[in-house]
Design an enzyme around this catalytic site. Structure first.
Site, PDB file in Angstrom:
ATOM      1  N   LYS B  79       0.844  -1.202   0.000  1.00  0.00           N
ATOM      2  CA  LYS B  79       0.000   0.000   0.000  1.00  0.00           C
ATOM      3  C   LYS B  79       0.880   1.252   0.000  1.00  0.00           C
ATOM      4  CE  LYS B  79      -3.866   2.036   2.630  1.00  0.00           C
ATOM      5  NZ  LYS B  79      -4.763   1.826   3.794  1.00  0.00           N
ATOM      6  N   SER B 149      -9.412   1.963   2.798  1.00  0.00           N
ATOM      7  CA  SER B 149      -8.472   2.701   2.002  1.00  0.00           C
ATOM      8  C   SER B 149      -7.404   1.840   1.327  1.00  0.00           C
ATOM      9  CB  SER B 149      -7.777   3.730   2.891  1.00  0.00           C
ATOM     10  OG  SER B 149      -7.023   3.092   3.894  1.00  0.00           O
ATOM     11  N   SER B 173     -10.069  -0.115   6.995  1.00  0.00           N
ATOM     12  CA  SER B 173      -9.340  -0.048   5.719  1.00  0.00           C
ATOM     13  C   SER B 173      -8.688  -1.337   5.257  1.00  0.00           C
ATOM     14  CB  SER B 173      -8.256   1.041   5.792  1.00  0.00           C
ATOM     15  OG  SER B 173      -8.828   2.321   5.731  1.00  0.00           O
TER      16      SER B 173
END
Lengths: 440, 440
Positions: B79, B149, B173
Site C-alpha cells: 500500500k 483505504s 481499511s
C-alpha cells in the site's frame, strides 16, 4: 557585537531580525563560530554542515518580510532520530551510518514552513533507546554527562550553540538532559505534536520534546505546533495565591541530596511569594507505574527493533536484541495488564493533578553524574511519560558540585499552555533566587 | 504453464522455487503479464516498474539456496502509505506526487530480508484517511469499488496480481477491501507489527494489515513478523466442539441483506459441523465505542495532518483540513474521555471474547457498492480497530449481485495465531460451501 548573537533567545532573534537589526546570515555565522569554538569540548553534533546552514540563512534573508513565518530565522538543533531531508539521519546506529533518506519529519516540515533554520543533527543514544552515552559532554563540566537520550540537543541549547532544540522522550530523555544542562525542557502531552518521521521505540510512550533557555521560547514553539488547551491561559498568572503540591511518588528513594535540597528551596521560595505548597502522594494501587512502564517499554521494543534485529542483529546493542528476543520473558498477558493499568491510571492522575496549579516533582536524582559512559537515571520521568501528562523542567538550582539541577512541574493532559504560563512565573523566581546561573 | 504461475499462493510459490520447479524471474514475469492484461480493468497500482521487479527477481535467483529467506521469491503488493526505498511513496496526495524518500519502512526491511519480492505500490485513499476512492476498481465487477483505504492491495490480491499484500487499517481499511475483493484479510493486534515508516493518521488506531488468498499465506507473514501468542496454537483445531458467538454490536442496524444472509449461512454451516454458536451483545456502557473512535480519530487527525495543512492547506481534502481546524469543535476533555473509555473497554471486551473459540461479526454492511467514488462503510470495523483486537476477514459468501461477502472472526488481543488457526478450519468450510468462488 556580532559575536554575541549566539547568546540570544529565539524570541530576541525574531525581534532583531524583524527590525532589521540583524540578518539571519549574520546570526547563523555567530552560531557557527560559537560551535567552532566549543565543539571540541561539548561535541553536541552528529551532523553539522556550515555551508548548508549559511545557504538556508541566505535563503531566509531573501524572503520578503510579508511572507516570513513565525519562527523566521530562528536556529534549531534537531535530535538525530528525526528525519531531515537535507541531512543524514543516523540514530547513533552503525546500521544507519551515513544514511540520508530524503524526507522531513512532520515536525521539521512545520518548522521549515515557519521559517526556522535547521542547524544540524544532535547526538543521541542508540535509537534514543539505551543509556550508553554518545560522545557528547556536559557544557558546564566536560567530565560529566549531558544526560540522554537527547544528549546533543540538551547540551547545544545549554551551551548557547542553538537557542532551541528538539528532543524525544520515552523514559526521561527530554527532561533529564534539561535538568543536567540547566535549561527549560517541555515534554508536551503525548501525541499533541506529530511524531511522523521520528524513530519508534514505544508508540504509546514516545513523545517529541522541546528545549529552550526561556519559557517565552517554548511558547513560540507551542504556537508553531498549535498546542491548545481547552481553556485559554490567563496571561497574568502569578505565584501568589497559587496552590502547588510536592509529589514524591514511589520512586522517591532514588532522590539524592542535590535534588532534595533544590525541592526544599523551591518550596520555600514559592511559599515566600505567597503560594501554598502541600505534600501529596499517589494512591497505592498506582505504585506499579514504574514497573508497568518497563513491561510495556520492553514489549514495545520487541516490535520496534525487529527490523534492525532481522537485518543486522550483530549491529544493535544487547539491550535492544534482548527486547526482540523477549529476554525478560514478558508474557502478552503481563504486557497487556501493564498497558491497561497505565491507561486506567491516566484519568485518575489527571484528577489529582487538576486540583493544583501544578505538581512539583524531581526531574532527576541529582546533578549530572561524572563520566559520559552512562546518561543517568529516568526514574523520576518515566511515570509521567507513561501517563501522557505535560512536564516542564525548570532550571535554577545547583548541586554540590555547582552543576545545574532543575525540577519538574506537571499538569493534567492537554494543559500544556497552562503549564508554560505557570512555568514562566515560577521560572522567573527559580532563575533569580535558586542559586544556579550558567557561567559559560 | 508459465502463464498460470500468477495464480499460485505464496506457500505454493515457496515450494516450487525451493524445489527448482520455477525461477523467481519466471514467476515475476507471469505476474507482470497478468498485471498487463488486467491493469486497464482494475488499476490497482500507484507505482509499478517492471524492470525493477525483474531486477529484484534475478537478484533473488542469484542467492545461493542456503542463504535464502523464509519468503524467498514471494511477490508482495505494498500500500502506498508505506515507505519503500526504491519506489515513490505518494499517499495519493498531490503534496507528495513523485516523492521518493530513500527509506524502507520497518515492515519492508523485514520482508526484503526474508526474500520477498516487492512488486510495487498499490493505490490508497488520500493518506489512507478518507473514503474518496482512488482509480481502482473491484476485480469482480469493474463498476464497483474494491473498498478502501487499502484499495489497490485488496484488488491486486483478489485479482491474482499478487499473492499477498500489505494494507493498513485505522477504521475499516483492511477488513473492508478484504470482504469486497473476496480474500482473507488480517488486522493483527495493534502494534504487534512495527508501523515505522507508515503514514500516521491515529497512533492509537493505525494498524498494518495483511492480505492473502489462503490462511497458510497469512501464517507465513505472521511467522515473518514474529507474531506470537502466549500459548502455542494447537495444529488440530477443529470446528467440531468449538464455541462461537455471533456479536451484532450496536452498529447492527447498518447490516444489509447480503451480510445478514451470509451470517445465517455461516452459523448454519458451523452448527452442521458440530460447533455451538450463541448470540451475545456488548454491555450497554460500551455502546459509545463507535462515537469514541470518531472523537479520538478526528482529534488525532488534528495532530497528524498539521504538517500538510501548514505546508499546503489547499492540497489536502476538506475532511483533513477540518481535522486540523477542529471543525467538529471536539474539546480536549471529550477527546480524553473517549480515549480513556476505549482504553477501559479493552480488557472488558478481551474477557468477553476469551470465552469463545472466536466471535463472528460482520466485516461490512453488504457486498461492494456500485461506483468507485466512495469506498464504503467502516461501521462494523472501527470498534475492533479501537479495541486493538485481531480481526480476520474470511471470504466465501455471496451477495445478491454475485459479489463476494466475507465475515469477521475476532479474538482477544495477542491471540493472532489462535485466530489464524480457527480461520483456517472455518475458512475451509466457508470457501467450500459458502456459495462464492472467484470467477476471474
Amino acid at each position: 557585537m556580532a559575536s554575541a548573537f549566539y547568546r540570544l533567545t529565539a524570541t530576541d532573534v525574531l525581534a532583531k531580525v524583524k527590525s532589521n537589526e540583524i540578518l539571519v546570515e549574520d546570526y547563523a555565522k555567530s552560531l557557527l563560530t560559537r560551535i567552532e569554538v566549543r565543539d571540541e569540548a561539548v561535541q553536541a553534533w552528529a551532523y553539522l554542515n556550515p555551508d548548508l546552514v549559511l545557504e538556508q540563512a541566505r535563503a531566509l534573508d531573501a524572503i520578503p518580510p510579508a511572507e516570513r513565518g513565525p519562527l523566521h530565522g530562528v536556529a534549531i538543533a534537531v535530535k538525530d532520530v528525526i528525519y531531515t531531508r537535507d541531512m543524514p539521519t543516523q540514530f547513533n546506529s552503525q546500521i544507519y551510518a551515513e544514511d540520508a533518506p530524503k524526507v522531513d519529519a512532520g515536525s521539521i516540515a512545520i518548522l521549515r514552513k515557519a521559517g526556522a533554520l535547521i542547524l544540524g543533527k544532535t547526538t543521541t543514544t542508540e535509537f534514543a533507546a539505551t543509556t550508553a552515552g554518545p560522545k557528547t559532554r556536559n557544557p558546564h563540566d566536560p567530565k560529566r554527562t549531558p544526560g540522554g537520550s537527547s544528549s546533543g540537543s540538551g547540551a547545544a541549547v545549554g551551551d548557547f550553540q542553538a537557542p532551541i532544540g528538539l528532543g524525544t522522550q520515552t523514559g526521561g530523555s527530554t527532561i533529564r538532559p534539561g535538568s543536567f544542562n540547566g535549561i527549560y525542557a517541555l515534554k508536551p502531552t503525548w501525541n499533541s505534536i506529530t511524531r511522523e518521521g521520528q524513530k519508534i521505540y514505544s508508540l504509546i510512550f514516545d513523545t517529541i520534546g522541546l528545549y529552550a533557555r526561556s519559557v517565552a521560547d517554548l511558547d513560540l514553539l507551542a504556537d508553531t505546533f498549535a498546542l491548545q488547551d481547552d481553556t485559554p491561559v490567563s496571561t497574568n498568572d502569578t505565584v501568589r495565591g497559587a496552590k502547588f503540591a510536592l509529589l514524591k511518588t514511589m520512586v522517591w528513594p532514588n532522590v539524592g541530596s542535590g535534588t532534595s535540597a533544590a525541592l526544599d528551596k523551591a518550596i520555600s521560595l514559592l511559599r515566600n511569594r505567597g503560594a501554598e505548597v502541600e505534600e501529596i502522594s499517589l494512591p497505592e494501587n498506582l505504585h506499579g507505574l514504574s514497573d508497568w512502564h518497563r513491561l510495556v517499554l520492553n514489549s514495545d521494543g520487541r516490535t520496534a527493533f525487529l527490523p534492525e534485529y532481522t537485518v543486522a542483529k550483530d549491529k544493535i546493542s544487547e539491550q535492544l536484541a534482548g527486547h526482540v528476543e523477549n529476554s525478560d520473558k514478558i508474557s502478552r498477558k503481563a504486557q497487556l495488564e501493564a498497558f491497561d493499568s497505565i491507561a486506567a491510571a491516566r484519568p485518575i492522575v489527571d484528577d489529582i493533578l487538576g486540583k493544583y496549579t501544578a505538581i512539583i516533582t524531581p526531574s532527576v536524582p541529582d546533578e549530572a553524574p561524572l563520566g559520559i559512559e552512562k546518561t543517568g537515571s529516568a526514574a523520576f520521568c518515566s511515570i509521567w511519560t507513561a501517563l501522557h501528562t505535560p512536564v516542564l523542567n525548570v532550571p535554577g538550582f545547583k548541586g554540590e558540585n555547582g552543576m545545574p539541577i532543575g525540577i519538574s512541574l506537571v499538569a493534567p493532559r492537554y494543559h500544556d499552555r497552562h503549564l508554560l504560563a505557570v512555568g514562566k512565573a515560577v521560572g522567573a523566581i527559580f532563575e533569580a533566587e535558586g542559586g544556579w546561573k550558567p557561567s559559560i
